[in-house]
Write an enzyme that holds these catalytic residues in place. Sequence first.
Site, PDB file in Angstrom:
ATOM      1  N   ASN A 147       0.746  10.883   4.829  1.00 36.61           N
ATOM      2  CA  ASN A 147       2.111  11.069   5.338  1.00 36.61           C
ATOM      3  C   ASN A 147       3.166  10.991   4.234  1.00 36.61           C
ATOM      4  O   ASN A 147       4.343  10.782   4.510  1.00 36.61           O
ATOM      5  CB  ASN A 147       2.413  10.056   6.460  1.00 36.61           C
ATOM      6  N   ARG A 285       9.594  -0.330   1.870  1.00 35.58           N
ATOM      7  CA  ARG A 285       9.331  -1.535   2.643  1.00 35.58           C
ATOM      8  C   ARG A 285      10.632  -2.333   2.724  1.00 35.58           C
ATOM      9  O   ARG A 285      11.357  -2.458   1.733  1.00 35.58           O
ATOM     10  CB  ARG A 285       8.226  -2.402   2.017  1.00 35.58           C
ATOM     11  N   GLN A 314       8.228  -6.103  12.010  1.00 41.62           N
ATOM     12  CA  GLN A 314       8.156  -4.918  12.858  1.00 41.62           C
ATOM     13  C   GLN A 314       7.299  -5.221  14.078  1.00 41.62           C
ATOM     14  O   GLN A 314       6.185  -5.705  13.883  1.00 41.62           O
ATOM     15  CB  GLN A 314       7.583  -3.740  12.071  1.00 41.62           C
ATOM     16  N   HIS A 333      10.265   2.683  12.534  1.00 46.88           N
ATOM     17  CA  HIS A 333       9.358   3.109  11.458  1.00 46.88           C
ATOM     18  C   HIS A 333       8.629   4.393  11.878  1.00 46.88           C
ATOM     19  O   HIS A 333       7.491   4.351  12.357  1.00 46.88           O
ATOM     20  CB  HIS A 333       8.363   1.972  11.183  1.00 46.88           C
TER      21      HIS A 333
HETATM   22  P1  NDP Z   1       2.453   5.850  -4.972  1.00 44.39           P
HETATM   23  O1  NDP Z   1       1.439   4.807  -5.227  1.00 44.39           O
HETATM   24  O2  NDP Z   1       2.114   7.281  -5.089  1.00 44.39           O
HETATM   25  O3  NDP Z   1       3.698   5.599  -5.919  1.00 44.39           O
HETATM   26  C1  NDP Z   1       4.286   4.373  -6.086  1.00 44.39           C
HETATM   27  C2  NDP Z   1       4.927   4.388  -7.440  1.00 44.39           C
HETATM   28  O4  NDP Z   1       5.679   3.199  -7.561  1.00 44.39           O
HETATM   29  C3  NDP Z   1       3.934   4.406  -8.610  1.00 44.39           C
HETATM   30  O5  NDP Z   1       4.293   5.438  -9.488  1.00 44.39           O
HETATM   31  C4  NDP Z   1       4.139   3.040  -9.207  1.00 44.39           C
HETATM   32  O6  NDP Z   1       3.945   2.994 -10.581  1.00 44.39           O
HETATM   33  C5  NDP Z   1       5.563   2.787  -8.912  1.00 44.39           C
HETATM   34  N1  NDP Z   1       5.990   1.413  -9.044  1.00 44.39           N
HETATM   35  C6  NDP Z   1       5.326   0.299  -8.702  1.00 44.39           C
HETATM   36  N2  NDP Z   1       6.083  -0.764  -8.960  1.00 44.39           N
HETATM   37  C7  NDP Z   1       7.243  -0.312  -9.461  1.00 44.39           C
HETATM   38  C8  NDP Z   1       8.411  -0.942  -9.923  1.00 44.39           C
HETATM   39  N3  NDP Z   1       8.524  -2.284  -9.914  1.00 44.39           N
HETATM   40  N4  NDP Z   1       9.422  -0.181 -10.399  1.00 44.39           N
HETATM   41  C9  NDP Z   1       9.292   1.164 -10.432  1.00 44.39           C
HETATM   42  N5  NDP Z   1       8.197   1.812  -9.999  1.00 44.39           N
HETATM   43  C10 NDP Z   1       7.190   1.082  -9.518  1.00 44.39           C
HETATM   44  O7  NDP Z   1       3.039   5.521  -3.527  1.00 44.39           O
HETATM   45  P2  NDP Z   1       3.723   6.491  -2.484  1.00 44.39           P
HETATM   46  O8  NDP Z   1       4.733   7.302  -3.178  1.00 44.39           O
HETATM   47  O9  NDP Z   1       2.693   7.158  -1.658  1.00 44.39           O
HETATM   48  O10 NDP Z   1       4.418   5.432  -1.520  1.00 44.39           O
HETATM   49  C11 NDP Z   1       5.425   4.545  -1.996  1.00 44.39           C
HETATM   50  C12 NDP Z   1       5.639   3.458  -0.973  1.00 44.39           C
HETATM   51  O11 NDP Z   1       6.208   4.019   0.193  1.00 44.39           O
HETATM   52  C13 NDP Z   1       4.343   2.804  -0.481  1.00 44.39           C
HETATM   53  O12 NDP Z   1       3.983   1.733  -1.310  1.00 44.39           O
HETATM   54  C14 NDP Z   1       4.672   2.351   0.897  1.00 44.39           C
HETATM   55  O13 NDP Z   1       5.108   1.020   0.888  1.00 44.39           O
HETATM   56  C15 NDP Z   1       5.817   3.245   1.307  1.00 44.39           C
HETATM   57  N6  NDP Z   1       5.427   4.137   2.390  1.00 44.39           N
HETATM   58  C16 NDP Z   1       6.205   4.173   3.504  1.00 44.39           C
HETATM   59  C17 NDP Z   1       5.854   4.960   4.561  1.00 44.39           C
HETATM   60  C18 NDP Z   1       6.711   5.013   5.774  1.00 44.39           C
HETATM   61  O14 NDP Z   1       6.195   5.399   6.813  1.00 44.39           O
HETATM   62  N7  NDP Z   1       7.975   4.659   5.719  1.00 44.39           N
HETATM   63  C19 NDP Z   1       4.632   5.760   4.554  1.00 44.39           C
HETATM   64  C20 NDP Z   1       3.948   5.753   3.279  1.00 44.39           C
HETATM   65  C21 NDP Z   1       4.318   4.929   2.272  1.00 44.39           C
HETATM   66  P3  NDP Z   1       2.486   2.782 -11.189  1.00 44.39           P
HETATM   67  O15 NDP Z   1       1.926   4.139 -11.242  1.00 44.39           O
HETATM   68  O16 NDP Z   1       2.685   2.191 -12.505  1.00 44.39           O
HETATM   69  O17 NDP Z   1       1.768   1.841 -10.275  1.00 44.39           O
END
Ligand code: NDP
Length: 387
Positions: A147, A285, A314, A333
């Site tokens: 998603n 989140r 939630q 959500h």
């Molecule tokens: P990804 O794992 O593809 O990307 C997350 C990115 O965040 C990575 O590039 C990671 O870097 C980076 N990151 C981690 N910590 C930090 C930080 N402190 N500062 C900057 N960047 C950081 O995840 P997605 O894009 O798929 O999803 C992101 C978040 O969205 C999920 O963790 C989830 O909580 C949320 N989500 C929400 C949904 C909803 O329904 N609202 C559905 C799906 C996801 P690195 O590569 O170094 O780890």
Amino acid sequence: MAKVLCVLYDDPVDGYPKTYARDDLPRIDHYPGGQTTPTPQGIDFTPGQLLGSVSGELGLRTFLESRGHSLVVTSDKDRDGSVFDQELVDADVVISQPFWPAYLTAERIAKAENLKLAITAGIGSDHVDLDAAIAKGVTVAEVTYCNSISVAEHVVMMTLSLVRNYLPSHQWVLDGGWNIADCVARSYDLEGMQVGTVAAGRIGLAVLRRLAPFDVGLHYTDRHRLPEAVEQELGLTWHAGAAEMVPHCDVVTINAPLHPETEGLFGDELLATMKRGAYLINTARAKIADRDAIDRALRSGQLAGYAGDVWYPQPAPADHPWRTMPHHGMTPHISGSSLSAQARYAAGTREILESWFAGTPLRDEYLIVDKGALAGVGAHSYSVKNT
Ligand code: NDP
């Protein structure tokens, strides 16, 4: 034979749908980057139907029962003595969703003597105590990418709706008004604004790509830089951290996982460094933002708008301040649970179960915890001592 306990959100208040707004879904085989969409051996549901609520059962009942497994589906997860708590004690597999999280705390994991597999029918397993799962040898898996684009589209929608003051303008129509000045007194064009994402992973990068045609300046911060070719293609400015990035931005979108580094990141201190009248969109989140600091920033005018679909806990209680704070565009959500996304996460859950029952390895990109350690995509995205 396994007992599968599945916690899903409630059916619609007017009953499980008999008809749908559309007849089919577009066919999507691959995600950006090439990963294939779920490839179960079969499905027992019609894509486009409501699968994520209790009566939808993720389309799993026929599959499980025909193989001799049992399936319990409930939405009752939070109260003392909930169906979730009662059924958990002898469940082998728990399926939950970030939208309606069955919090698998260390306490619950300790009580779940047979628990071997926790599946997130979606993305984001921070409702599972990963340390406890590691200690107990429980495998944790999620349907990576199912998603991500759904959420990115929601972020784009919320960005435009806040900047253009869509929701209050729509309300004037519902109320029978034609109050143009009231509608436009807070309405701007996105064109020319500076937009930054905290994290440019699957969702963050998809948001950047989708916003590029709006002729905005694009910024990002991430622990890893994107390939130079992508930075150039989209005209991205990279910043070393959120603190360095947000003072330059008119719009900030949060797309990072919740972990100790990001918990409470958007508190009074960081919010005070944003441009007055910036917009903040958080579909990552809730706990990445400080609940009361967001409320204060909207009331003082430091933020011109806040939107997102993630709350804590939630479901959010009726008196949660984010329901009534000014200039917000919150939804429950839902961003990752469109009917399109449901078809993918239901198929992905089935794929994970098929592999699990066959004793074949789960796709690496679905694994969060396996064999007592962070694994697969989890080893990259999560840290132990998860929040
Ligand atoms: P990804 O794992 O593809 O990307 C997350 C990115 O965040 C990575 O590039 C990671 O870097 C980076 N990151 C981690 N910590 C930090 C930080 N402190 N500062 C900057 N960047 C950081 O995840 P997605 O894009 O798929 O999803 C992101 C978040 O969205 C999920 O963790 C989830 O909580 C949320 N989500 C929400 C949904 C909803 O329904 N609202 C559905 C799906 C996801 P690195 O590569 O170094 O780890």
